[in-house]
Enzyme design. Sequence first.
Site, PDB file in Angstrom:
ATOM      1  N   LYS A 282      73.547-104.106  14.979  1.00 47.14           N
ATOM      2  CA  LYS A 282      74.700-104.487  15.805  1.00 47.14           C
ATOM      3  C   LYS A 282      75.071-103.266  16.646  1.00 47.14           C
ATOM      4  O   LYS A 282      75.718-102.339  16.169  1.00 47.14           O
ATOM      5  CB  LYS A 282      75.870-104.882  14.888  1.00 47.14           C
ATOM      6  CG  LYS A 282      76.803-105.929  15.441  1.00 47.14           C
ATOM      7  CD  LYS A 282      77.541-105.557  16.696  1.00 47.14           C
ATOM      8  CE  LYS A 282      78.743-104.679  16.458  1.00 47.14           C
ATOM      9  NZ  LYS A 282      79.302-104.109  17.706  1.00 47.14           N
TER      10      LYS A 282
ATOM     11  N   GLU B 289      89.962 -85.921  15.899  1.00 48.89           N
ATOM     12  CA  GLU B 289      88.844 -85.975  16.840  1.00 48.89           C
ATOM     13  C   GLU B 289      89.296 -86.633  18.153  1.00 48.89           C
ATOM     14  O   GLU B 289      89.824 -87.746  18.141  1.00 48.89           O
ATOM     15  CB  GLU B 289      87.720 -86.798  16.219  1.00 48.89           C
ATOM     16  CG  GLU B 289      86.467 -86.839  17.050  1.00 48.89           C
ATOM     17  CD  GLU B 289      85.411 -87.763  16.446  1.00 48.89           C
ATOM     18  OE1 GLU B 289      85.750 -88.887  16.040  1.00 48.89           O
ATOM     19  OE2 GLU B 289      84.246 -87.337  16.387  1.00 48.89           O
TER      20      GLU B 289
ATOM     21  N   CYS C  60      79.549 -86.376  18.374  1.00 47.32           N
ATOM     22  CA  CYS C  60      80.194 -86.237  17.066  1.00 47.32           C
ATOM     23  C   CYS C  60      80.142 -84.808  16.555  1.00 47.32           C
ATOM     24  O   CYS C  60      81.049 -84.331  15.892  1.00 47.32           O
ATOM     25  CB  CYS C  60      79.534 -87.177  16.068  1.00 47.32           C
ATOM     26  SG  CYS C  60      77.766 -86.894  15.897  1.00 47.32           S
TER      27      CYS C  60
HETATM   28  P1  NAD Z   1      83.709 -97.290  16.250  1.00 47.93           P
HETATM   29  O1  NAD Z   1      83.929 -97.022  14.814  1.00 47.93           O
HETATM   30  O2  NAD Z   1      84.833 -97.782  17.059  1.00 47.93           O
HETATM   31  O3  NAD Z   1      82.540 -98.339  16.461  1.00 47.93           O
HETATM   32  C1  NAD Z   1      81.221 -98.129  15.967  1.00 47.93           C
HETATM   33  C2  NAD Z   1      80.557 -99.473  15.741  1.00 47.93           C
HETATM   34  O4  NAD Z   1      81.271-100.169  14.722  1.00 47.93           O
HETATM   35  C3  NAD Z   1      80.535-100.392  16.958  1.00 47.93           C
HETATM   36  O5  NAD Z   1      79.295-101.049  17.001  1.00 47.93           O
HETATM   37  C4  NAD Z   1      81.644-101.376  16.644  1.00 47.93           C
HETATM   38  O6  NAD Z   1      81.467-102.634  17.245  1.00 47.93           O
HETATM   39  C5  NAD Z   1      81.493-101.502  15.143  1.00 47.93           C
HETATM   40  N1  NAD Z   1      82.667-102.025  14.446  1.00 47.93           N
HETATM   41  C6  NAD Z   1      83.968-101.946  14.810  1.00 47.93           C
HETATM   42  N2  NAD Z   1      84.742-102.565  13.899  1.00 47.93           N
HETATM   43  C7  NAD Z   1      83.930-103.030  12.923  1.00 47.93           C
HETATM   44  C8  NAD Z   1      84.135-103.733  11.708  1.00 47.93           C
HETATM   45  N3  NAD Z   1      85.351-104.076  11.291  1.00 47.93           N
HETATM   46  N4  NAD Z   1      83.055-104.033  10.962  1.00 47.93           N
HETATM   47  C9  NAD Z   1      81.820-103.668  11.345  1.00 47.93           C
HETATM   48  N5  NAD Z   1      81.562-103.017  12.486  1.00 47.93           N
HETATM   49  C10 NAD Z   1      82.608-102.690  13.269  1.00 47.93           C
HETATM   50  O7  NAD Z   1      83.127 -95.922  16.842  1.00 47.93           O
HETATM   51  P2  NAD Z   1      82.792 -95.592  18.357  1.00 47.93           P
HETATM   52  O8  NAD Z   1      84.064 -95.364  19.092  1.00 47.93           O
HETATM   53  O9  NAD Z   1      81.808 -96.587  18.863  1.00 47.93           O
HETATM   54  O10 NAD Z   1      81.994 -94.215  18.204  1.00 47.93           O
HETATM   55  C11 NAD Z   1      82.608 -92.993  18.218  1.00 47.93           C
HETATM   56  C12 NAD Z   1      82.712 -92.434  16.800  1.00 47.93           C
HETATM   57  O11 NAD Z   1      81.401 -92.327  16.235  1.00 47.93           O
HETATM   58  C13 NAD Z   1      83.280 -91.037  16.780  1.00 47.93           C
HETATM   59  O12 NAD Z   1      84.160 -90.918  15.701  1.00 47.93           O
HETATM   60  C14 NAD Z   1      82.042 -90.171  16.551  1.00 47.93           C
HETATM   61  O13 NAD Z   1      82.299 -88.927  15.980  1.00 47.93           O
HETATM   62  C15 NAD Z   1      81.230 -91.040  15.662  1.00 47.93           C
HETATM   63  N6  NAD Z   1      79.825 -90.632  15.695  1.00 47.93           N
HETATM   64  C16 NAD Z   1      79.276 -90.048  14.577  1.00 47.93           C
HETATM   65  C17 NAD Z   1      77.963 -89.615  14.591  1.00 47.93           C
HETATM   66  C18 NAD Z   1      77.335 -88.970  13.381  1.00 47.93           C
HETATM   67  O14 NAD Z   1      76.110 -88.941  13.296  1.00 47.93           O
HETATM   68  N7  NAD Z   1      78.102 -88.455  12.433  1.00 47.93           N
HETATM   69  C19 NAD Z   1      77.177 -89.797  15.735  1.00 47.93           C
HETATM   70  C20 NAD Z   1      77.771 -90.389  16.849  1.00 47.93           C
HETATM   71  C21 NAD Z   1      79.086 -90.817  16.810  1.00 47.93           C
END
Ligand code: NAD
Length: 487
Positions: A180, A383, A288
């Site tokens: 997804k 963040e 991240c």
């Molecule tokens: P997000 O948590 O808003 O969304 C990530 C994914 O989760 C999306 O596909 C979204 O549709 C899905 N999602 C949202 N609600 C959900 C639910 N209830 N159930 C299942 N899936 C759901 O994050 P974002 O804004 O897309 O990404 C940014 C974040 O990701 C930042 O916090 C960043 O630090 C983190 N990040 C971490 C890494 C790592 O490797 N540690 C790498 C890249 C990004």
Amino acid sequence: MLEKITVAGVSVDTRHWIGGKRVASGDTFTDTSPIDGSVIGEVARGGPAEAEAAIAAAREAFPGWAATSRAERARILHAIADGVEKRIEELAIVETTDNGALLRSHRRGVMPRVAHNFRFFADWLLTLGHEDFETRGHTNQVSWDPAGPCVLITPWNAPLMLATWKVAPALAAGDTVVLKPAEWSPLTASLLVDIAAEAGLPAGVLNVVQGYGSEIGDALTSHPDVRRISFTGSVPTAKRIAASAATNLTPLSLELGGKSPLLVFADADLDLAVDLAVEQYDNAGQVCLAGTRLLVEETIVEEFTRRFVAKAGELRQGDPRDEATDIGPNIHPRQLEKIDGFVRRAVEGGARAVIGGRRLDGQYYAPTLLTDVAQDSEIVQEEVFGPVLTLQTFADEDEAVRLANDTRFGLAATLATGDPERAERVTARLVAGTVWVNCFFVRDLQAPFGGSRQSGVGREGGTWSFDFYCDLKNTVTAPEGWSQSHG
Ligand code: NAD
């Protein structure tokens, strides 16, 4: 709904991919480009029914894929890598249009690494050993069994790169996948399934469902047939997913956010330290791992700041398709609003913007450096995920370590020092999944990757990925003629 759209000359199917077929939904969502806010197209908006269908397809395909020999699985993964390499230009321009990251880095860095993700895990699979040993004449044989259907949920900041860190090891392990992608960058996942199908990946082994996490997420993460959930994204979403996965105690891998420190000691090569600090604006700060908290020894802070401001002033901000651009747009108006809110509240609380501190035209935010920030303030603790750094000073090593570790995160840390012994001492005391000494962003797939504290659960990379995506089994076999009653 249009089933296929053309994005910068590349045809992209915006429907789901379930059981080897394109599947539409009754509803769609609108995908826009961060470059100019224009509409790219309508994308299938999945919900519980699509989640159910995709998991059923993954369950059905699982026995066949799990029984496929390692050599054949590895061959198909290499064929996918070949397909990615052939389509690097297309993948790069579609990703840039969709998420606004630099075209030049997609072309030269990111998409070649997407191909490498498949090659690496294909090759690693073939080296996974049986760790056999003996216990009182009995042999113990450890095997890496495929676990089953996996749900993989990914963010928008590096969409295909982060998706394939999960897809490649899961497929290599013999698992089947429901991916997804994020709703702000849904397109390259769709190109990936075209490539995988052309490479001969059987129907149902890799499925993609599109949609909002809030609408389709629960149905994916609470499903009893799902054997693993791997998520990269934010901490609040991770908490919701963990609660949902608890229904079936489904094992989770969580790669989450960070607020990583970049420590600059007075003995550092100052030009290198400044280069490392300015690099934290990469991808418009939507990384991240970014070292967004600059912690600088107080004796050099004036000189460091002077050089930092000069260097940051050379950054060119603009259209990410332009080779000369260093910083592109931020992903979405909502993200921009969030970034601006963080900065406004920090300034209201007494912070001073050394550079930036404001929105620019379009979806752009000026690279920002804030000083006079308190350790317990929101801007230091939370963040931002935008081009916003804070600057604090420290008097000695103890204070540097104390400030560095004083958040709820523990994803990464970067150190600039000319003293190897200091590097060793400080590194040992830092809470972080990755520590870079006099460098940044060097990453080998053999290494464990992940975060401590609220930056994540578990590690990925090399054997750690197979640990997660496999069910490890130990088979104990008695020697010939063994009698249990006399043993
Ligand atoms: P997000 O948590 O808003 O969304 C990530 C994914 O989760 C999306 O596909 C979204 O549709 C899905 N999602 C949202 N609600 C959900 C639910 N209830 N159930 C299942 N899936 C759901 O994050 P974002 O804004 O897309 O990404 C940014 C974040 O990701 C930042 O916090 C960043 O630090 C983190 N990040 C971490 C890494 C790592 O490797 N540690 C790498 C890249 C990004």
